[in-house]
Design a protein around this motif. Structure first.
Motif, PDB file in Angstrom:
ATOM      1  N   GLY A   1       0.791  -1.066  -0.013  1.00 12.65           N
ATOM      2  CA  GLY A   1      -0.136   0.027  -0.043  1.00 12.65           C
ATOM      3  C   GLY A   1       0.911   1.264   0.051  1.00 12.65           C
ATOM      4  O   GLY A   1       0.410   2.325  -0.652  1.00 12.65           O
ATOM      5  N   HIS A   2       1.815   1.208   0.823  1.00 13.04           N
ATOM      6  CA  HIS A   2       2.725   2.421   0.983  1.00 13.04           C
ATOM      7  C   HIS A   2       3.312   2.746  -0.498  1.00 13.04           C
ATOM      8  O   HIS A   2       3.541   3.773  -1.002  1.00 13.04           O
ATOM      9  N   ALA A   3       3.689   1.349  -1.052  1.00 17.34           N
ATOM     10  CA  ALA A   3       4.618   1.612  -2.522  1.00 17.34           C
ATOM     11  C   ALA A   3       3.636   2.281  -3.531  1.00 17.34           C
ATOM     12  O   ALA A   3       4.116   2.828  -4.399  1.00 17.34           O
ATOM     13  N   ALA A   4       2.267   1.629  -3.359  1.00 18.18           N
ATOM     14  CA  ALA A   4       1.339   2.215  -4.310  1.00 18.18           C
ATOM     15  C   ALA A   4       1.152   3.680  -4.331  1.00 18.18           C
ATOM     16  O   ALA A   4       1.182   4.399  -5.401  1.00 18.18           O
ATOM     17  N   TRP A   5       0.920   3.858  -3.087  1.00 16.14           N
ATOM     18  CA  TRP A   5       0.812   5.453  -2.880  1.00 16.14           C
ATOM     19  C   TRP A   5       2.024   6.550  -3.228  1.00 16.14           C
ATOM     20  O   TRP A   5       1.891   7.607  -3.920  1.00 16.14           O
ATOM     21  N   GLU A   6       3.203   5.799  -2.841  1.00 15.95           N
ATOM     22  CA  GLU A   6       4.504   6.709  -3.216  1.00 15.95           C
ATOM     23  C   GLU A   6       4.726   6.601  -4.544  1.00 15.95           C
ATOM     24  O   GLU A   6       5.071   7.732  -5.115  1.00 15.95           O
ATOM     25  N   GLY A   7       4.389   5.566  -5.321  1.00 20.34           N
ATOM     26  CA  GLY A   7       4.707   5.343  -6.869  1.00 20.34           C
ATOM     27  C   GLY A   7       3.588   6.671  -7.387  1.00 20.34           C
ATOM     28  O   GLY A   7       4.080   7.337  -8.331  1.00 20.34           O
ATOM     29  N   THR A   8       2.626   6.464  -7.051  1.00 19.40           N
ATOM     30  CA  THR A   8       1.417   7.310  -7.690  1.00 19.40           C
ATOM     31  C   THR A   8       1.628   8.705  -7.342  1.00 19.40           C
ATOM     32  O   THR A   8       1.577   9.638  -8.173  1.00 19.40           O
TER      33      THR A   8
END
Length: 174
Positions: A119-126
């Motif tokens: 979830g963190h990775a998805a948020w940070e990438g977006t």
């Protein structure tokens, strides 16, 4: 320097004698630039196989600060979403591995929703994709011009907020 909005204004100035070209130009440019950024956001979400509502839930959890968790009730209120709708969304996000739900150790009656590493990775990438689009959009401006634009828009936003609720939802720890 002319843009497509100048041509739009020139046309409508012939049709509407009392059209204020500066007002029309500012509003139309803001609307079209926001639409441009929205399309960029949608492309970034699609590239990460996220829906807008999924990103919104991740963003809200991320906004809570460490340990990036909140109750479903707080999330429903913060997202202005019906609790039953949020439950369904949380089910799907949990199945996808973006968040977890667990009982609060200090009160087993309460449930806590927390971001996972995925979830963190998805948020940070977006958010990184969105930041790149925003930087590219304002790249033609100098630092001073960006500050001036921000100050002018702040003045308009403050006037709107003086008449009603905040334009931006609060980002606060639940």
């Amino acid at each position: 320097m002319e843009d497509s909005i100048d041509r739009h204004i020139a046309y409508w100035s012939r049709e509407l004698a009392d059209l204020d070209p500066d007002l029309e130009g500012a509003i139309t440019r803001m609307q079209t630039l926001v639409a441009f950024l929205r399309r960029r956001r949608e492309a970034a979400l699609k590239a990460r196989r996220l829906k807008g509502w999924e990103y919104d839930v991740l963003w809200r959890l991320r906004s809570t600060g460490p340990p990036y968790q909140a109750t479903p009730t707080w999330l429903a209120q913060a997202l202005d979403t019906h609790p039953a709708t949020l439950t369904s969304r949380l089910d799907r996000l949990e199945e996808s591995g973006y968040l977890t739900r667990a009982h609060d150790p200090s009160d087993r009656r309460r449930l806590l929703v927390a971001l996972t590493d995925k979830g963190h990775a998805a948020w940070e990438g977006t958010i990184g994709d969105q930041a790149a689009a925003e930087h590219a959009l304002l790249a033609p401006l100098t630092g001073d011009e960006r500050a001036q634009l921000s100050a002018l828009l702040r003045k308009v936003a403050a006037a709107v907020e003086a008449e009603g609720p905040p334009l931006m939802p609060p980002v606060e720890r639940p």
